[in-house]
Enzyme design. Structure first.
Site, PDB file in Angstrom:
ATOM      1  N   ILE A  18       1.139  -1.313  -0.343  1.00 36.65           N
ATOM      2  CA  ILE A  18      -0.003   0.091  -0.021  1.00 36.65           C
ATOM      3  C   ILE A  18       0.685   1.312  -0.151  1.00 36.65           C
ATOM      4  O   ILE A  18       0.002   2.642  -0.157  1.00 36.65           O
ATOM      5  CB  ILE A  18      -0.986   0.326   1.178  1.00 36.65           C
ATOM      6  CG1 ILE A  18      -0.426  -0.229   2.599  1.00 36.65           C
ATOM      7  CG2 ILE A  18      -1.782  -0.985   0.863  1.00 36.65           C
ATOM      8  CD1 ILE A  18      -1.423   0.301   3.448  1.00 36.65           C
ATOM      9  N   PHE A  47      11.778   5.583   2.480  1.00 39.85           N
ATOM     10  CA  PHE A  47      13.223   4.836   3.956  1.00 39.85           C
ATOM     11  C   PHE A  47      12.332   3.301   3.902  1.00 39.85           C
ATOM     12  O   PHE A  47      12.116   2.636   5.408  1.00 39.85           O
ATOM     13  CB  PHE A  47      13.366   5.124   5.643  1.00 39.85           C
ATOM     14  CG  PHE A  47      13.433   7.048   4.835  1.00 39.85           C
ATOM     15  CD1 PHE A  47      14.413   6.525   4.904  1.00 39.85           C
ATOM     16  CD2 PHE A  47      12.840   7.873   4.651  1.00 39.85           C
ATOM     17  CE1 PHE A  47      15.789   7.884   4.643  1.00 39.85           C
ATOM     18  CE2 PHE A  47      12.885   9.003   4.718  1.00 39.85           C
ATOM     19  CZ  PHE A  47      15.295   9.272   4.626  1.00 39.85           C
ATOM     20  N   SER A  48      10.478   3.866   3.497  1.00 33.85           N
ATOM     21  CA  SER A  48      10.539   1.505   3.869  1.00 33.85           C
ATOM     22  C   SER A  48       9.497   1.198   2.354  1.00 33.85           C
ATOM     23  O   SER A  48       8.663   2.380   1.858  1.00 33.85           O
ATOM     24  CB  SER A  48       9.311   2.002   4.802  1.00 33.85           C
ATOM     25  OG  SER A  48       8.099   3.153   4.595  1.00 33.85           O
ATOM     26  N   LYS A  66       5.008  -1.918   8.383  1.00 34.69           N
ATOM     27  CA  LYS A  66       6.151  -1.091   7.507  1.00 34.69           C
ATOM     28  C   LYS A  66       7.302  -1.624   7.432  1.00 34.69           C
ATOM     29  O   LYS A  66       8.260  -2.535   9.067  1.00 34.69           O
ATOM     30  CB  LYS A  66       6.225   0.049   8.361  1.00 34.69           C
ATOM     31  CG  LYS A  66       6.661   1.374   8.236  1.00 34.69           C
ATOM     32  CD  LYS A  66       6.967   2.651   8.439  1.00 34.69           C
ATOM     33  CE  LYS A  66       8.181   3.292   8.116  1.00 34.69           C
ATOM     34  NZ  LYS A  66       7.747   4.788   8.507  1.00 34.69           N
ATOM     35  N   ASP A 115       6.959  15.557  10.320  1.00 40.48           N
ATOM     36  CA  ASP A 115       6.809  15.360   8.150  1.00 40.48           C
ATOM     37  C   ASP A 115       5.155  15.199   7.856  1.00 40.48           C
ATOM     38  O   ASP A 115       5.203  14.523   7.791  1.00 40.48           O
ATOM     39  CB  ASP A 115       7.152  13.971   7.761  1.00 40.48           C
ATOM     40  CG  ASP A 115       7.637  14.187   6.617  1.00 40.48           C
ATOM     41  OD1 ASP A 115       8.035  15.188   5.794  1.00 40.48           O
ATOM     42  OD2 ASP A 115       7.794  13.326   5.683  1.00 40.48           O
TER      43      ASP A 115
HETATM   44  P1  ADP Z   1       7.226   5.957   4.777  1.00 43.78           P
HETATM   45  O1  ADP Z   1       7.753   6.440   5.785  1.00 43.78           O
HETATM   46  O2  ADP Z   1       8.062   5.627   3.143  1.00 43.78           O
HETATM   47  O3  ADP Z   1       6.394   7.657   4.790  1.00 43.78           O
HETATM   48  P2  ADP Z   1       4.508   5.569   6.403  1.00 43.78           P
HETATM   49  O4  ADP Z   1       4.439   5.603   7.682  1.00 43.78           O
HETATM   50  O5  ADP Z   1       4.222   7.346   5.974  1.00 43.78           O
HETATM   51  O6  ADP Z   1       5.986   5.856   5.594  1.00 43.78           O
HETATM   52  O7  ADP Z   1       3.614   4.809   5.821  1.00 43.78           O
HETATM   53  C1  ADP Z   1       3.416   5.081   3.786  1.00 43.78           C
HETATM   54  C2  ADP Z   1       1.836   5.153   3.513  1.00 43.78           C
HETATM   55  O8  ADP Z   1       1.996   3.839   3.362  1.00 43.78           O
HETATM   56  C3  ADP Z   1       0.815   5.923   3.999  1.00 43.78           C
HETATM   57  O9  ADP Z   1       1.125   6.995   3.417  1.00 43.78           O
HETATM   58  C4  ADP Z   1      -0.129   5.332   3.844  1.00 43.78           C
HETATM   59  O10 ADP Z   1      -0.851   5.173   2.473  1.00 43.78           O
HETATM   60  C5  ADP Z   1       0.078   3.604   4.354  1.00 43.78           C
HETATM   61  N1  ADP Z   1       0.604   3.458   5.517  1.00 43.78           N
HETATM   62  C6  ADP Z   1       1.150   3.095   6.300  1.00 43.78           C
HETATM   63  N2  ADP Z   1       0.371   3.211   8.318  1.00 43.78           N
HETATM   64  C7  ADP Z   1      -0.370   2.751   7.643  1.00 43.78           C
HETATM   65  C8  ADP Z   1      -1.785   2.046   8.233  1.00 43.78           C
HETATM   66  N3  ADP Z   1      -1.403   2.124   9.676  1.00 43.78           N
HETATM   67  N4  ADP Z   1      -3.235   1.833   7.758  1.00 43.78           N
HETATM   68  C9  ADP Z   1      -3.276   2.017   6.412  1.00 43.78           C
HETATM   69  N5  ADP Z   1      -2.845   2.740   5.598  1.00 43.78           N
HETATM   70  C10 ADP Z   1      -0.785   2.865   6.050  1.00 43.78           C
HETATM   71 MG    MG Z   2       5.482   9.132   5.214  1.00 45.59          MG
END
Ligand code: ADP
Ligand code: MG
Length: 402
Positions: A29, A34-35, A91, A178
């Site tokens: 998704i 970074f992830s 993640k 952020d």
């Molecule tokens: P990054 O550091 O790669 O930006 P994020 O933690 O922002 O990582 O997660 C990237 C994307 O994954 C988010 O923008 C969202 O679309 C999805 N995502 C992250 N955590 C959740 C969650 N708990 N439930 C649903 N979608 C999630």
């Molecule tokens: Mg993010």
């Protein structure tokens, strides 16, 4: 399921022994710097008798213990008594992220586990350099899909949710760093959002060199005058951009996303506070009111300053720079002395300044209230900018009991 996800799933199943028995990967998704984030079904949930209820109250939610699965238990999966599926977001933090950085993200999430509107951490796994954070899956919509249709009442609900999260995070002395739409997962149907992604977050006041902005204005003026005197005696007065700049370069944390960086981040303030998140939230509000995303579209910090200066004007921008000991000078003709009001910018960017409808050329009362709140979030001077706590009490966000 596409082949890459299939491949990732097999890798995760190989790396993490407990994985296959606990989670069933569904799809990818999110993929960032970074992830990578996957949606997965939590199959432990069935074994724990559907006993954990995330929807009841996020903040009170305690996850079940992670136990090894016995064979008989996993058999019951094919024949569950009451089947209600629970989903998680997994993640996978890239191995290129430094260990201290990964630890920082998990530690801060742990500190924030009881905070309202913050996505809680269920658990985390590590296998040598591989780290997985497991979060409850939060259904949300793409910002691009819902922001063009938001009414002022919708905007209030959205920001009440975002500022509730910020107040909780800031109360713990944590800067998110952020704040932007992809890190605030919002469901317009349920009118609820959760803050995610503490990958760049940090504790306030750690490792900070003092910045002039934390002095009172008289002390600041004296310090600036003193430094001018030193520079003048070293190199003589300089006109324009110094070719051989002998001053030490300023270093400050600039982590964040372009277009959302607060002016004090651009001016390399060395004592940044939680107010940087308020500015970024303000940029989201500006985006929604002007119906333009991204609103700011700068390639670097200099362009970002030009964009902000175009709105605020060179006079206020110069004063904002001085707070942090910076001199802001420009000869760009599109940057005026006094800039433009947010009201004008909103009318321009939604094409309401010309055309037939006379009434549309003015903001409604509720739009004016939104603009007034926006001004409080986008104060150039961080010490005058509204705090999250104050924002929740501001007329625009306050919930009236009667
Ligand atoms: P990054 O550091 O790669 O930006 P994020 O933690 O922002 O990582 O997660 C990237 C994307 O994954 C988010 O923008 C969202 O679309 C999805 N995502 C992250 N955590 C959740 C969650 N708990 N439930 C649903 N979608 C999630
Ligand atoms: Mg993010």
């Amino acid at each position: 399921i596409d082949m890459t996800v299939q491949h990732d799933m097999e890798k995760l199943n190989e790396t993490f022994a407990q994985f296959r028995d606990n989670y069933r990967l569904i799809k990818r998704i999110g993929e960032g710097t970074f992830s990578t984030v996957y949606k997965a079904e939590d199959v432990r949930y069935e074994r724990f008798n559907n006993s954990w209820d995330l929807d009841a109250k996020d903040s009170q939610w305690t996850p079940p213990p992670l136990k090894p699965v016995s064979h008989s238990q996993s058999n019951s999966r094919s024949n569950p008594p009451r089947r209600q599926r629970k989903f998680v977001a997994i993640k996978k933090i890239y191995v290129t992220s430094s260990p201290s950085r990964i630890l920082n993200e998990l530690e801060l999430l742990h500190d924030l586990k009881d905070s309202p509107s913050v996505c809680p951490l269920i658990t985390a796994f590590r296998q040598s350099d591989q780290v997985l954070a497991i979060l409850p899956y939060f259904r949300h919509q793409d910002f691009r899909k819902y922001y063009p249709n938001m009414t002022v009442p919708d905007i209030k609900i959205y920001f009440r949710s975002l500022f509730t999260a910020l107040a909780a995070v800031h109360d713990k002395g944590i800067l998110h760093r952020d704040i932007k739409p992809t890190n605030f997962l919002y469901d317009p149907d349920k009118q609820r959002g959760v803050l995610v992604d503490f990958g760049l977050a940090e504790r306030e006041g750690i490792d900070h060199k003092p910045c002039l902005c934390h002095l009172d204005s008289e002390a600041r003026k004296q310090r600036i005058r003193a430094s001018y005197a030193v520079n003048a005696s070293n190199t003589g007065p300089q006109a324009g951009y110094p070719k051989n700049d002998t001053r030490p370069s300023r270093r400050a944390n600039r982590a964040g996303t372009r277009g959302f960086r607060a002016p004090e981040v651009l001016f390399k303030c060395t004592e940044q506070t939680t107010k940087i998140d308020i500015w970024s939230a303000g940029v989201i509000l500006l985006t929604i009111l002007c119906k333009r995303f991204p609103f700011f579209n700068s390639a670097d910090d200099i362009e970002a300053m030009i964009e902000i200066a175009t709105i605020f004007g060179s006079r206020r921008m110069r004063a904002a720079g001085q707070l942090h000991g910076c001199v802001f000078e420009t000869n760009i003709p599109t940057i005026g002395g006094s800039g433009f009001s947010f009201e004008k910018i909103m009318l321009w960017s939604t094409c309401r300044t010309d055309g037939g409808n006379e009434k549309a050329r003015f903001l409604t009362d509720e739009e004016k209230a939104a603009v007034e709140f926006l001004q409080r979030c986008m104060e150039l001077d961080p010490s005058r900018r509204i705090s999250a706590e104050e924002a929740l009490r501001h007329d625009f966000l306050r919930v009236d009991d009667d």
